[in-house]
Design a protein around this motif. Structure first.
Motif, PDB file in Angstrom:
ATOM      1  N   UNK A  83       0.848  -1.193   0.000  1.00  0.00           N
ATOM      2  CA  UNK A  83       0.000   0.000   0.000  1.00  0.00           C
ATOM      3  C   UNK A  83       0.880   1.238   0.000  1.00  0.00           C
ATOM      4  N   UNK A  84       0.587   2.139  -0.910  1.00  0.00           N
ATOM      5  CA  UNK A  84       1.258   3.431  -0.964  1.00  0.00           C
ATOM      6  C   UNK A  84       0.239   4.487  -0.583  1.00  0.00           C
ATOM      7  N   UNK A  85       0.623   5.406   0.280  1.00  0.00           N
ATOM      8  CA  UNK A  85      -0.301   6.439   0.713  1.00  0.00           C
ATOM      9  C   UNK A  85       0.295   7.827   0.620  1.00  0.00           C
ATOM     10  N   UNK A  86      -0.541   8.775   0.249  1.00  0.00           N
ATOM     11  CA  UNK A  86      -0.166  10.189   0.236  1.00  0.00           C
ATOM     12  C   UNK A  86      -0.796  10.804   1.484  1.00  0.00           C
ATOM     13  N   UNK A  87       0.061  11.294   2.384  1.00  0.00           N
ATOM     14  CA  UNK A  87      -0.376  11.825   3.671  1.00  0.00           C
ATOM     15  C   UNK A  87      -0.052  13.315   3.733  1.00  0.00           C
ATOM     16  N   UNK A  88      -1.081  14.127   3.967  1.00  0.00           N
ATOM     17  CA  UNK A  88      -0.890  15.576   4.100  1.00  0.00           C
ATOM     18  C   UNK A  88      -0.187  15.874   5.421  1.00  0.00           C
ATOM     19  N   UNK A  89       0.726  16.832   5.370  1.00  0.00           N
ATOM     20  CA  UNK A  89       1.385  17.345   6.575  1.00  0.00           C
ATOM     21  C   UNK A  89       0.734  18.705   6.857  1.00  0.00           C
ATOM     22  N   UNK A  90      -0.228  18.764   7.775  1.00  0.00           N
ATOM     23  CA  UNK A  90      -0.993  20.001   7.983  1.00  0.00           C
ATOM     24  C   UNK A  90      -0.138  21.223   8.307  1.00  0.00           C
ATOM     25  N   UNK A  91       1.005  21.016   8.941  1.00  0.00           N
ATOM     26  CA  UNK A  91       1.854  22.150   9.343  1.00  0.00           C
ATOM     27  C   UNK A  91       2.635  22.742   8.176  1.00  0.00           C
ATOM     28  N   UNK A  92       2.610  22.094   7.008  1.00  0.00           N
ATOM     29  CA  UNK A  92       3.365  22.589   5.854  1.00  0.00           C
ATOM     30  C   UNK A  92       2.394  23.114   4.805  1.00  0.00           C
ATOM     31  N   UNK A  93       2.444  24.410   4.605  1.00  0.00           N
ATOM     32  CA  UNK A  93       1.701  25.061   3.532  1.00  0.00           C
ATOM     33  C   UNK A  93       2.484  26.325   3.207  1.00  0.00           C
ATOM     34  N   UNK A  94       3.380  26.186   2.251  1.00  0.00           N
ATOM     35  CA  UNK A  94       4.326  27.255   1.932  1.00  0.00           C
ATOM     36  C   UNK A  94       4.129  27.741   0.501  1.00  0.00           C
ATOM     37  N   UNK A  95       5.144  28.349  -0.062  1.00  0.00           N
ATOM     38  CA  UNK A  95       5.045  28.877  -1.427  1.00  0.00           C
ATOM     39  C   UNK A  95       4.800  27.779  -2.462  1.00  0.00           C
ATOM     40  N   UNK A  96       5.081  26.529  -2.114  1.00  0.00           N
ATOM     41  CA  UNK A  96       4.810  25.395  -3.007  1.00  0.00           C
ATOM     42  C   UNK A  96       3.422  24.802  -2.778  1.00  0.00           C
ATOM     43  N   UNK A  97       2.726  25.308  -1.772  1.00  0.00           N
ATOM     44  CA  UNK A  97       1.388  24.793  -1.436  1.00  0.00           C
ATOM     45  C   UNK A  97       1.449  23.814  -0.277  1.00  0.00           C
ATOM     46  N   UNK A  98       0.424  22.982  -0.195  1.00  0.00           N
ATOM     47  CA  UNK A  98       0.360  21.992   0.876  1.00  0.00           C
ATOM     48  C   UNK A  98       1.497  20.987   0.721  1.00  0.00           C
ATOM     49  N   UNK A  99       1.904  20.421   1.858  1.00  0.00           N
ATOM     50  CA  UNK A  99       2.967  19.417   1.849  1.00  0.00           C
ATOM     51  C   UNK A  99       2.421  18.035   2.131  1.00  0.00           C
ATOM     52  N   UNK A 100       3.039  17.030   1.495  1.00  0.00           N
ATOM     53  CA  UNK A 100       2.607  15.637   1.626  1.00  0.00           C
ATOM     54  C   UNK A 100       3.829  14.733   1.719  1.00  0.00           C
ATOM     55  N   UNK A 101       3.690  13.645   2.471  1.00  0.00           N
ATOM     56  CA  UNK A 101       4.696  12.589   2.422  1.00  0.00           C
ATOM     57  C   UNK A 101       4.069  11.401   1.714  1.00  0.00           C
ATOM     58  N   UNK A 102       4.909  10.619   1.056  1.00  0.00           N
ATOM     59  CA  UNK A 102       4.474   9.385   0.418  1.00  0.00           C
ATOM     60  C   UNK A 102       5.024   8.241   1.256  1.00  0.00           C
ATOM     61  N   UNK A 103       4.123   7.347   1.654  1.00  0.00           N
ATOM     62  CA  UNK A 103       4.454   6.284   2.597  1.00  0.00           C
ATOM     63  C   UNK A 103       4.166   4.932   1.961  1.00  0.00           C
ATOM     64  N   UNK A 104       5.033   3.977   2.232  1.00  0.00           N
ATOM     65  CA  UNK A 104       4.826   2.595   1.761  1.00  0.00           C
ATOM     66  C   UNK A 104       4.681   1.691   2.976  1.00  0.00           C
TER      67      UNK A 104
END
Length: 152
Positions: A83-104
């Protein structure tokens, strides 16, 4: 271990109840891995976790599966399901937008969620520009970065 050419992944989709259970089973390990990865990379290549600069470990890991697992892909292999998941990191929202980690994670067959195992977090290591020079190290992905197979 399977490779990208050996696993047919489902199309990206919203997580279903079983995926939520599986990711919750290993959530403490995911959070521990985020912190350990950041600390390790900060020694060798601080650019990797630069989108989290200034955030405490606690703030960086405030994500929950129910609220922040936004997308999954799965692939069946002889030894279970990856299973691969895209998880939002709520504390990261910068000039690139929201931040996400990809988890396996890995779910072996026939045991329910009891034997689900954390595998890894995707890190984009030294993506190269047109001249072949490394220029991009990123553990916190942008929203549009596709959730793809990775073996890290």
């Amino acid at each position: 271990m399977a490779s990208a050419d050996q696993v047919s992944l489902t199309a990206p989709h919203a997580p279903h109840a079983r995926a939520v259970e599986a990711f919750n089973r290993v959530l403490p390990e995911i959070k521990h891995a985020v912190i350990a990865s950041r600390h390790g990379w900060d020694v060798h290549e601080p650019k990797m976790w630069s989108r989290a600069a200034g955030l405490s470990d606690e703030k960086l890991t405030t994500f929950t599966v129910e609220d922040d697992l936004v997308e999954i892909r799965t692939g069946v292999v002889s030894y279970g399901t990856i299973l691969f998941g895209k998880v939002r990191i709520p504390a990261v929202n910068d000039e690139l937008g929201e931040g996400f980690i990809h988890v396996r994670i890995h779910d072996p067959p026939n045991q329910g969620e009891e034997d689900v195992m954390f595998h890894s977090i995707f890190t984009m290591e030294g993506k190269r520009d047109a001249d072949g020079h490394p220029h991009l190290w990123r553990a916190i992905q942008v929203k549009d970065e596709p959730l793809e197979f990775f073996n890290e």
